[in-house]
Structure formats: C-alpha cells, structure tokens
Design a protein around this motif. Structure first.
Motif, PDB file in Angstrom:
ATOM      1  N   ALA A  72       0.339   6.631   7.259  1.00 22.92           N
ATOM      2  CA  ALA A  72       1.466   6.033   6.530  1.00 22.92           C
ATOM      3  C   ALA A  72       2.753   6.027   7.360  1.00 22.92           C
ATOM      4  O   ALA A  72       3.524   5.058   7.289  1.00 22.92           O
ATOM      5  CB  ALA A  72       1.693   6.763   5.209  1.00 22.92           C
TER       6      ALA A  72
ATOM      7  N   THR B  31       0.814  -1.221   0.000  1.00 26.06           N
ATOM      8  CA  THR B  31       0.000   0.000   0.000  1.00 26.06           C
ATOM      9  C   THR B  31       0.847   1.270   0.000  1.00 26.06           C
ATOM     10  O   THR B  31       0.304   2.363  -0.161  1.00 26.06           O
ATOM     11  CB  THR B  31      -0.939   0.050   1.220  1.00 26.06           C
ATOM     12  OG1 THR B  31      -0.158   0.186   2.412  1.00 26.06           O
ATOM     13  CG2 THR B  31      -1.831  -1.177   1.287  1.00 26.06           C
ATOM     14  N   LEU B  32       2.163   1.131   0.166  1.00 31.91           N
ATOM     15  CA  LEU B  32       3.027   2.309   0.255  1.00 31.91           C
ATOM     16  C   LEU B  32       3.410   2.821  -1.133  1.00 31.91           C
ATOM     17  O   LEU B  32       3.694   2.034  -2.036  1.00 31.91           O
ATOM     18  CB  LEU B  32       4.302   1.979   1.034  1.00 31.91           C
ATOM     19  CG  LEU B  32       4.131   1.562   2.489  1.00 31.91           C
ATOM     20  CD1 LEU B  32       5.466   1.153   3.083  1.00 31.91           C
ATOM     21  CD2 LEU B  32       3.507   2.689   3.307  1.00 31.91           C
ATOM     22  N   SER B  33       3.456   4.125  -1.264  1.00 28.52           N
ATOM     23  CA  SER B  33       3.916   4.738  -2.511  1.00 28.52           C
ATOM     24  C   SER B  33       5.427   4.549  -2.644  1.00 28.52           C
ATOM     25  O   SER B  33       6.112   4.196  -1.672  1.00 28.52           O
ATOM     26  CB  SER B  33       3.577   6.229  -2.499  1.00 28.52           C
ATOM     27  OG  SER B  33       4.319   6.880  -1.482  1.00 28.52           O
ATOM     28  N   ALA B  34       5.955   4.816  -3.820  1.00 28.97           N
ATOM     29  CA  ALA B  34       7.400   4.665  -4.067  1.00 28.97           C
ATOM     30  C   ALA B  34       8.244   5.518  -3.111  1.00 28.97           C
ATOM     31  O   ALA B  34       9.212   5.012  -2.535  1.00 28.97           O
ATOM     32  CB  ALA B  34       7.725   4.980  -5.524  1.00 28.97           C
TER      33      ALA B  34
ATOM     34  N   SER C 107      13.133  -2.090  -4.019  1.00 28.65           N
ATOM     35  CA  SER C 107      12.084  -1.117  -4.312  1.00 28.65           C
ATOM     36  C   SER C 107      12.537   0.304  -3.993  1.00 28.65           C
ATOM     37  O   SER C 107      11.916   1.264  -4.433  1.00 28.65           O
ATOM     38  CB  SER C 107      10.805  -1.444  -3.557  1.00 28.65           C
ATOM     39  OG  SER C 107      10.930  -1.139  -2.189  1.00 28.65           O
TER      40      SER C 107
ATOM     41  N   ARG D 225       8.297   3.888   0.208  1.00 22.79           N
ATOM     42  CA  ARG D 225       9.125   2.677   0.216  1.00 22.79           C
ATOM     43  C   ARG D 225      10.596   3.026   0.373  1.00 22.79           C
ATOM     44  O   ARG D 225      11.338   2.297   1.021  1.00 22.79           O
ATOM     45  CB  ARG D 225       8.900   1.854  -1.048  1.00 22.79           C
ATOM     46  CG  ARG D 225       7.574   1.148  -1.041  1.00 22.79           C
ATOM     47  CD  ARG D 225       7.430   0.279  -2.248  1.00 22.79           C
ATOM     48  NE  ARG D 225       6.093  -0.261  -2.318  1.00 22.79           N
ATOM     49  CZ  ARG D 225       5.787  -1.382  -2.934  1.00 22.79           C
ATOM     50  NH1 ARG D 225       6.720  -2.071  -3.544  1.00 22.79           N
ATOM     51  NH2 ARG D 225       4.561  -1.810  -2.953  1.00 22.79           N
TER      52      ARG D 225
END
Length: 139
Positions: free
Chosen positions: A76, A20-23, A119, A26
């Motif tokens: 987040a 669910t985390l954006s780049a 990632s 990450r």
C-alpha cells in the motif's frame, strides 16, 4: 495521439488503484500528492519529474510509467507513492498542452485531484497542505 491514449489507459488504472485504498490511506495519499506536485513544480522540467537526468531534452519522461508500476504494487505504501508520482508527472505534462486530447486528460487529472482531496475528509492538516480551509476557501 498515442501519448494521450496511453495516459488515458494509465489514468483508468490509477483510478482503480485509488479505489483499493482504505480511508486512512486516502488521507495519506492526499498529503503525499500535494508534496509530489510541489516537488515536481520545483524541478527544472516538472513534466520530466521522476525520470533519469539524461532525459532532459525529451518531450515526456518515464515518470508516469514508474508511477504506474508502483501504483500497481501489492504494498500500500508503494502504491500510494506511485499514484502520487503519476498524478504529479501527468498533471505537469498535460498542464499547458495544445492538443485537445491532452487538454481533456488534464481536466480528468484535475477531477481526480478533487476526488482525492474530498476523500481526505474534513481533516484540517490535509486541507492545510492543499491551501484551503476545508470549504474550498483559501486558508
């Protein structure tokens, strides 16, 4: 083994939370995970990292449960901290395990660490934290 089964279920939830985390998050997760692993390694009992001090004589602590609870947060930043805590605790808890199920789980955690690292992209500051130059070679 009940503990291995519980941690395997938690691992699936952690993997989902990472998804669910954006780049950019990450990238932050990669650096935060390295810091949590280092903090746990410096602890007197790394597998009990994140647990109350009175748990020192237990086989495992509460760090994985605390980490998972945070990893499921809607926030987040809290989610990333929970993921990093869970990984650090479970890594150390399973590192020298003599039970096949826990050894297998340790390998899965190592794969998860590789996914997080990869990632993060080719960002030198992230790879510096991991101790490599981005090509997997020591910096």
């Amino acid at each position: 083994m009940g503990r291995a089964l519980r941690l395997s279920r938690q691992l699936r939830q952690i993997e989902s939370a990472i998804g669910t985390l954006s780049a950019p998050l990450r990238d932050s997760l990669a650096m935060l995970t390295v810091k949590e692993l280092a903090n746990a390694a410096r602890a007197e009992s790394p597998h009990l990292y994140g647990s109350p001090p009175d748990r020192i004589y237990q086989t495992w602590g509460e760090g994985s449960e605390v980490g998972l609870e945070r990893a499921l947060s809607d926030n987040a930043q809290v989610r990333m901290r929970g993921i990093a805590l869970w990984i650090a605790v479970v890594y150390h808890e399973t590192e020298n395990a003599d039970h096949a199920a826990l050894t297998s789980l340790h390998k899965q955690v190592l794969r998860l660490l590789r996914v997080i690292k990869e990632s993060a992209g080719a960002k030198p500051e992230v790879y510096a934290q991991w101790g490599t130059d981005g090509r997997g070679e020591a910096a």
